[in-house]
Design an enzyme around this catalytic site. Structure first.
Site, PDB file in Angstrom:
ATOM      1  N   LYS A  24      79.546  77.625  68.683  1.00 44.56           N
ATOM      2  CA  LYS A  24      79.034  76.920  67.509  1.00 44.56           C
ATOM      3  C   LYS A  24      80.147  76.044  66.968  1.00 44.56           C
ATOM      4  O   LYS A  24      81.328  76.346  67.152  1.00 44.56           O
ATOM      5  CB  LYS A  24      78.596  77.910  66.418  1.00 44.56           C
ATOM      6  CG  LYS A  24      77.553  77.339  65.484  1.00 44.56           C
ATOM      7  CD  LYS A  24      76.163  77.372  66.116  1.00 44.56           C
ATOM      8  CE  LYS A  24      75.112  76.755  65.229  1.00 44.56           C
ATOM      9  NZ  LYS A  24      73.773  76.908  65.822  1.00 44.56           N
TER      10      LYS A  24
HETATM   11  P1  NAD Z   1      67.709  70.509  59.367  1.00 45.73           P
HETATM   12  O1  NAD Z   1      68.972  70.029  58.753  1.00 45.73           O
HETATM   13  O2  NAD Z   1      66.877  69.564  60.156  1.00 45.73           O
HETATM   14  O3  NAD Z   1      66.764  71.172  58.267  1.00 45.73           O
HETATM   15  C1  NAD Z   1      67.171  72.146  57.370  1.00 45.73           C
HETATM   16  C2  NAD Z   1      66.168  72.120  56.229  1.00 45.73           C
HETATM   17  O4  NAD Z   1      66.427  73.202  55.353  1.00 45.73           O
HETATM   18  C3  NAD Z   1      66.227  70.863  55.379  1.00 45.73           C
HETATM   19  O5  NAD Z   1      64.901  70.455  55.088  1.00 45.73           O
HETATM   20  C4  NAD Z   1      66.936  71.322  54.097  1.00 45.73           C
HETATM   21  O6  NAD Z   1      66.541  70.555  52.982  1.00 45.73           O
HETATM   22  C5  NAD Z   1      66.418  72.725  54.020  1.00 45.73           C
HETATM   23  N1  NAD Z   1      67.236  73.638  53.234  1.00 45.73           N
HETATM   24  C6  NAD Z   1      68.569  73.816  53.216  1.00 45.73           C
HETATM   25  N2  NAD Z   1      68.899  74.785  52.350  1.00 45.73           N
HETATM   26  C7  NAD Z   1      67.737  75.243  51.836  1.00 45.73           C
HETATM   27  C8  NAD Z   1      67.411  76.257  50.921  1.00 45.73           C
HETATM   28  N3  NAD Z   1      68.342  77.006  50.353  1.00 45.73           N
HETATM   29  N4  NAD Z   1      66.101  76.466  50.658  1.00 45.73           N
HETATM   30  C9  NAD Z   1      65.158  75.718  51.247  1.00 45.73           C
HETATM   31  N5  NAD Z   1      65.408  74.751  52.102  1.00 45.73           N
HETATM   32  C10 NAD Z   1      66.683  74.524  52.403  1.00 45.73           C
HETATM   33  O7  NAD Z   1      68.135  71.775  60.253  1.00 45.73           O
HETATM   34  P2  NAD Z   1      67.315  72.452  61.434  1.00 45.73           P
HETATM   35  O8  NAD Z   1      67.856  71.930  62.714  1.00 45.73           O
HETATM   36  O9  NAD Z   1      65.867  72.422  61.162  1.00 45.73           O
HETATM   37  O10 NAD Z   1      67.846  73.953  61.319  1.00 45.73           O
HETATM   38  C11 NAD Z   1      67.284  74.901  60.422  1.00 45.73           C
HETATM   39  C12 NAD Z   1      67.666  76.300  60.854  1.00 45.73           C
HETATM   40  O11 NAD Z   1      67.215  76.506  62.183  1.00 45.73           O
HETATM   41  C13 NAD Z   1      69.173  76.599  60.889  1.00 45.73           C
HETATM   42  O12 NAD Z   1      69.374  77.953  60.559  1.00 45.73           O
HETATM   43  C14 NAD Z   1      69.534  76.355  62.332  1.00 45.73           C
HETATM   44  O13 NAD Z   1      70.706  77.038  62.710  1.00 45.73           O
HETATM   45  C15 NAD Z   1      68.285  76.907  63.004  1.00 45.73           C
HETATM   46  N6  NAD Z   1      68.057  76.431  64.365  1.00 45.73           N
HETATM   47  C16 NAD Z   1      67.920  75.105  64.641  1.00 45.73           C
HETATM   48  C17 NAD Z   1      67.665  74.708  65.946  1.00 45.73           C
HETATM   49  C18 NAD Z   1      67.412  73.267  66.307  1.00 45.73           C
HETATM   50  O14 NAD Z   1      67.079  73.007  67.474  1.00 45.73           O
HETATM   51  N7  NAD Z   1      67.530  72.314  65.403  1.00 45.73           N
HETATM   52  C19 NAD Z   1      67.600  75.657  66.978  1.00 45.73           C
HETATM   53  C20 NAD Z   1      67.735  77.003  66.649  1.00 45.73           C
HETATM   54  C21 NAD Z   1      67.970  77.374  65.350  1.00 45.73           C
END
Ligand code: NAD
Length: 423
Positions: free
Chosen positions: A113
């Site tokens: 990471k």
């Molecule tokens: P992103 O930046 O596209 O979206 C994150 C979203 O969460 C945003 O809409 C933000 O406004 C919102 N957010 C942040 N803090 C918040 C809170 N306290 N309450 C409510 N909303 C909040 O990120 P993403 O890629 O969608 O990732 C989201 C989660 O999924 C993370 O934990 C990430 O590690 C996990 N994840 C992502 C992927 C991927 O392919 N993008 C894969 C596996 C896991």
């Protein structure tokens, strides 16, 4: 001594939670003490402090990390996060989770990471590009198509991956698309990668509903975090018949028990930057969103959202972890007592790394698949992995998180036994 006690991380921080989860699962496995300690430590950690020229001519120093948790099963894989609250312990925890995630779905990768302590929303596009190119150069001593392949995470996106790929390629003197995944399709990205994590969340939600005897038609869904993962999950879950009743982002949440049009909500968020203000919906705080009565809750924001404090107040039957680490170990205990089923992150959100793996393979072979081929292979791996984890859960009488971790840790430990300890 347990891995948790050994590393003495502070209470309830993400690294502490990751170690507690590790200990819980490792207790079920006959792993020798030294091997267990080896699996708990990250293999290598890089901290970088680097300058970025801002648009007004000033120079700001930023801090970034790249951590490889394990290289036992193959090169390391894991996202890069841009967020103002990034810490070394958070990146450690997420790197460890990536090791178990790759192992549980059978990918030939170890976990990694990266992250930069920055609020990307406060930077201009050109500042973001300069920050990305400098950070990519700083971590390039760890990054390569054969050794460590980053991907997007919170606060990063395909454009950021394109800048990393270009920066790395400029230093090599030739184009090296396989150094990152989650790139735009125009420069070697995979069809279906943007939707992959949300698609995987939808597949496991369907499998879990089948296991629980829950009808997805009309099942109500609340989604915390409406970014890449949450918004795609909302659209695809509504396509399989679910009713999305609540969604939130950093600015707050919206709720409508009659249902929100997921497609229109995505458009609204693209246009205004937030789900807040969506016509016909009531406002709800992020904390209250978690407590909205629903059949399926999909936390898709950040870690540590469901704790022993609020777990007692959730009114849901099934939690599908789109985010990494959204439930703390103490929160897990409460959910288990309340018989709320949790599909753990290392299974539920593995769709992203699975299609990243497909992208890496396609890039190395310079042979690209159709979206149908990508989605079919994703479906096959997700369904198989869900079935295997469910089987371990039944056989060992443990919850699905412990079952998934048992499978993941066991696979890495077994490979380590076979490889042996060098020298
Ligand atoms: P992103 O930046 O596209 O979206 C994150 C979203 O969460 C945003 O809409 C933000 O406004 C919102 N957010 C942040 N803090 C918040 C809170 N306290 N309450 C409510 N909303 C909040 O990120 P993403 O890629 O969608 O990732 C989201 C989660 O999924 C993370 O934990 C990430 O590690 C996990 N994840 C992502 C992927 C991927 O392919 N993008 C894969 C596996 C896991």
């Amino acid at each position: 001594m347990s891995a948790q006690a050994m590393l003495m991380a502070p209470k309830e921080d993400p690294w502490d939670s990751a170690l507690r989860q590790f200990d819980r699962a490792a207790d079920h496995l006959p792993i020798k003490r030294g091997i267990r300690e080896f699996l708990a430590y990250p293999k290598r950690e890089l901290t970088v402090h680097f300058p970025v020229k801002m648009d007004d001519g000033s120079v700001r120093i930023f801090t970034g990390y790249r951590i490889h948790h394990s290289t036992v099963l193959g090169p390391t894989k894991g996202g890069i996060r841009y967020h103002q609250d990034v810490t070394l312990n958070e990146i450690r925890a997420l790197a460890m989770l990536m090791s178990w995630k790759c192992a549980v779905v059978g990918l030939p990768y170890g976990g990694a990471k990266g992250g930069v302590v920055v609020n990307p929303k406060e930077l201009s596009q050109s500042e973001l590009e300069r920050l990305t190119r400098r950070y990519a150069t700083e971590i390039s001593i760890l990054m390569s198509p054969e050794g460590d392949i980053p991907a997007p995470d919170v606060g990063t996106n395909p454009q950021v991956m394109a800048w990393i790929m270009d920066t790395y390629s400029m230093h090599r003197g030739y184009s090296t698309p396989s150094v990152v995944t989650g790139k735009p399709v125009a420069i070697g990205g995979s069809q279906g990668r943007v939707e992959a994590t949300g698609r995987g969340v939808t597949i496991v939600a369907r499998e879990a509903a089948r296991m629980l005897g829950m009808n997805l038609q009309g099942a109500t869904v609340a989604i915390q975090g409406f970014g890449n993962v949450g918004s795609v999950a909302a659209v695809l879950l509504s396509k399989v018949g679910c009713k999305i009743i609540a969604a939130s982002d950093t600015r707050g949440g919206v709720v409508n028990t009659k249902g929100l049009d997921a497609g229109k909500l995505v458009e609204h968020k693209e246009r205004t930057g937030s789900v807040v203000g969506f016509p016909g919906a009531e406002v709800v705080s992020n904390q209250d969103l978690l407590e909205v009565p629903c059949d399926i809750l999909v936390p898709s924001a950040l870690e540590g959202q469901i704790t022993d404090d609020n777990a007692a107040r959730l009114k849901t039957r099934l939690i599908v972890e789109g985010a990494n680490g959204p439930v703390t170990p103490a929160g897990d205990d409460v959910l288990r007592d309340r018989k709320i089923t949790v599909i753990p992150d290392i299974l539920a959100n593995a769709g992203g790394v699975i299609v990243s793996y497909f992208e890496w393979v396609q890039g190395l072979q310079q042979f690209f698949w159709t979206e149908e081929e990508v989605n079919e292979n994703l479906e096959r791996i997700m369904v198989r992995s869900f079935g295997q984890v469910a089987q371990v859960s039944t056989e060992r009488n443990v919850d699905l998180r412990t079952a998934a971790l048992i499978r993941g840790i066991d696979r890495v430990a077994n490979a380590l036994y076979i490889r042996g300890i060098y020298p």
